[in-house]
Design a protein around this motif. Structure first.
Motif, PDB file in Angstrom:
ATOM      1  N   GLY A   1       0.812  -1.206   0.000  1.00  0.00           N
ATOM      2  CA  GLY A   1       0.000   0.000   0.000  1.00  0.00           C
ATOM      3  C   GLY A   1       0.843   1.252   0.000  1.00  0.00           C
ATOM      4  O   GLY A   1       1.771   1.421  -0.790  1.00  0.00           O
ATOM      5  N   ALA A   2       0.545   2.151   0.926  1.00  0.00           N
ATOM      6  CA  ALA A   2       1.255   3.424   1.019  1.00  0.00           C
ATOM      7  C   ALA A   2       2.511   3.333   1.861  1.00  0.00           C
ATOM      8  O   ALA A   2       3.189   4.334   2.087  1.00  0.00           O
ATOM      9  CB  ALA A   2       0.316   4.487   1.614  1.00  0.00           C
TER      10      ALA A   2
ATOM     11  N   SER B   1       6.258   2.878   2.999  1.00  0.00           N
ATOM     12  CA  SER B   1       7.559   3.105   2.365  1.00  0.00           C
ATOM     13  C   SER B   1       8.292   1.775   2.199  1.00  0.00           C
ATOM     14  O   SER B   1       8.673   1.131   3.182  1.00  0.00           O
ATOM     15  CB  SER B   1       8.407   4.054   3.220  1.00  0.00           C
ATOM     16  OG  SER B   1       9.746   4.078   2.758  1.00  0.00           O
TER      17      SER B   1
ATOM     18  N   ASN C   1       7.064   4.584   7.669  1.00  0.00           N
ATOM     19  CA  ASN C   1       6.359   5.708   7.071  1.00  0.00           C
ATOM     20  C   ASN C   1       5.261   5.264   6.110  1.00  0.00           C
ATOM     21  O   ASN C   1       5.475   4.397   5.262  1.00  0.00           O
ATOM     22  CB  ASN C   1       7.365   6.598   6.318  1.00  0.00           C
ATOM     23  CG  ASN C   1       6.823   7.972   6.056  1.00  0.00           C
ATOM     24  OD1 ASN C   1       6.151   8.554   6.893  1.00  0.00           O
ATOM     25  ND2 ASN C   1       7.112   8.505   4.884  1.00  0.00           N
ATOM     26  N   GLY C   2       4.087   5.857   6.262  1.00  0.00           N
ATOM     27  CA  GLY C   2       2.976   5.594   5.346  1.00  0.00           C
ATOM     28  C   GLY C   2       1.972   4.574   5.810  1.00  0.00           C
ATOM     29  O   GLY C   2       0.853   4.524   5.301  1.00  0.00           O
TER      30      GLY C   2
ATOM     31  N   ARG D   1      -1.736   5.483   6.749  1.00  0.00           N
ATOM     32  CA  ARG D   1      -2.592   6.051   5.703  1.00  0.00           C
ATOM     33  C   ARG D   1      -3.654   5.061   5.240  1.00  0.00           C
ATOM     34  O   ARG D   1      -4.701   5.456   4.729  1.00  0.00           O
ATOM     35  CB  ARG D   1      -1.742   6.485   4.503  1.00  0.00           C
ATOM     36  CG  ARG D   1      -0.776   7.620   4.802  1.00  0.00           C
ATOM     37  CD  ARG D   1       0.088   7.909   3.606  1.00  0.00           C
ATOM     38  NE  ARG D   1       1.210   8.783   3.932  1.00  0.00           N
ATOM     39  CZ  ARG D   1       2.264   8.965   3.151  1.00  0.00           C
ATOM     40  NH1 ARG D   1       2.339   8.335   1.988  1.00  0.00           N
ATOM     41  NH2 ARG D   1       3.244   9.765   3.533  1.00  0.00           N
ATOM     42  N   ARG D   2      -3.361   3.770   5.397  1.00  0.00           N
ATOM     43  CA  ARG D   2      -4.330   2.745   4.994  1.00  0.00           C
ATOM     44  C   ARG D   2      -5.257   2.352   6.136  1.00  0.00           C
ATOM     45  O   ARG D   2      -6.143   1.525   5.962  1.00  0.00           O
ATOM     46  CB  ARG D   2      -3.580   1.487   4.511  1.00  0.00           C
ATOM     47  CG  ARG D   2      -2.791   1.647   3.227  1.00  0.00           C
ATOM     48  CD  ARG D   2      -3.637   1.457   1.981  1.00  0.00           C
ATOM     49  NE  ARG D   2      -4.402   0.230   1.960  1.00  0.00           N
ATOM     50  CZ  ARG D   2      -3.953  -0.942   1.512  1.00  0.00           C
ATOM     51  NH1 ARG D   2      -2.701  -1.051   1.094  1.00  0.00           N
ATOM     52  NH2 ARG D   2      -4.738  -2.004   1.489  1.00  0.00           N
TER      53      ARG D   2
END
Length: 248
Positions: free
Chosen positions: A18-19, A21, A63-64, A67-68
């Motif tokens: 997904g988002a 890193s 990181n990221g 977001r999901r």
């Protein structure tokens, strides 16, 4: 002795896809597997709701990852930490952990004085007894009495490749790593970014329920070459569950 905590073998889940890193996830996975000799399970962050978090003692968010997250995912992670898990969150996920998990984590507990000066972790018991009967290299100062900084020097160089900063916490014992007031050692950083990081937390470690949140402002295993901060990751894995509640 009850003062000697038991460290259980970690069962680690690292969220990917997904988002998330891919660079950071790969660096963390490589360090745990190749250098740390620790097996971890790679979990698609989009499948969080379908896995049994109770099977793991440690969750790692790079990181990221948030977001999901849906609202139920955030609640599941919070409940898991409260139940005794150790969450290790880096860079943007570290900011998320501070803002979403640690901010107002326990509204029934007034906690420590938010205006108190930062204190060494080892001073907690003595201080508490007073109130009771019975891309750029930044320099950071480490509270070497804290489990997260076990084996580290009092000052160390941190590889910073993100401008995000961790919000200040209210617990004066829970910031074991902090950027110096003039943090830039080498590499480029604008005056604004240098000033924004100056004196801010590079790491925050706080109890949440029966668990622990370890929030790191930077990737401790940057590209597999930044050895100086590697102990932060392994200390978080092995000693995260031993950190005492110092929030009041």
């Amino acid at each position: 002795s009850s003062s000697l905590p038991i460290i259980e073998a970690p069962r680690i889940a690292l969220f990917v896809d997904g988002a998330v890193s891919a660079y950071e996830a790969g660096e963390i996975w490589h360090d745990l597997d190749v250098r740390g000799g620790l097996e971890g399970v790679l979990v698609d962050v989009g499948r969080l709701a379908s896995i049994n978090l109770a099977e793991f003692t440690h969750l790692i968010l790079v990181n990221g990852a948030p977001r999901r997250f849906e609202e139920r995912d955030e609640s599941a992670v919070r409940d898991w930490v409260r139940g005794g898990g150790v969450l290790v969150a880096t860079t943007g996920s570290g900011v998320w952990a501070c803002e979403e998990l640690l901010a107002n984590a326990d509204e029934t507990d007034p906690g420590p004085d938010p205006d108190a000066e930062p204190r060494a972790y080892a001073d907690y018991e003595a201080d508490r007894a007073v109130d009771r009967v019975a891309g750029t290299i930044f320099r950071a100062t480490a509270d070497t009495t804290h489990p997260l900084c076990y084996g580290l020097p009092a000052e160390l160089s941190v590889f910073k490749n993100a401008s995000a900063t961790l919000p200040e916490g209210e617990d004066p014992y829970a910031t074991p790593l902090r950027y110096t007031e003039a943090p830039r050692v080498a590499g480029y950083a604008s005056d604004e970014n240098g000033a924004a990081s100056a004196g801010t937390p590079a790491a925050r470690v706080e109890r949440l329920g029966r668990g622990t949140v370890v929030a790191l402002a930077d990737d401790p295993c940057f590209r597999g070459v930044w050895y100086g901060t590697r102990p932060l990751l392994l200390n978080a894995v092995f000693f995260g569950a031993t950190v005492r509640r110092t929030g009041g």
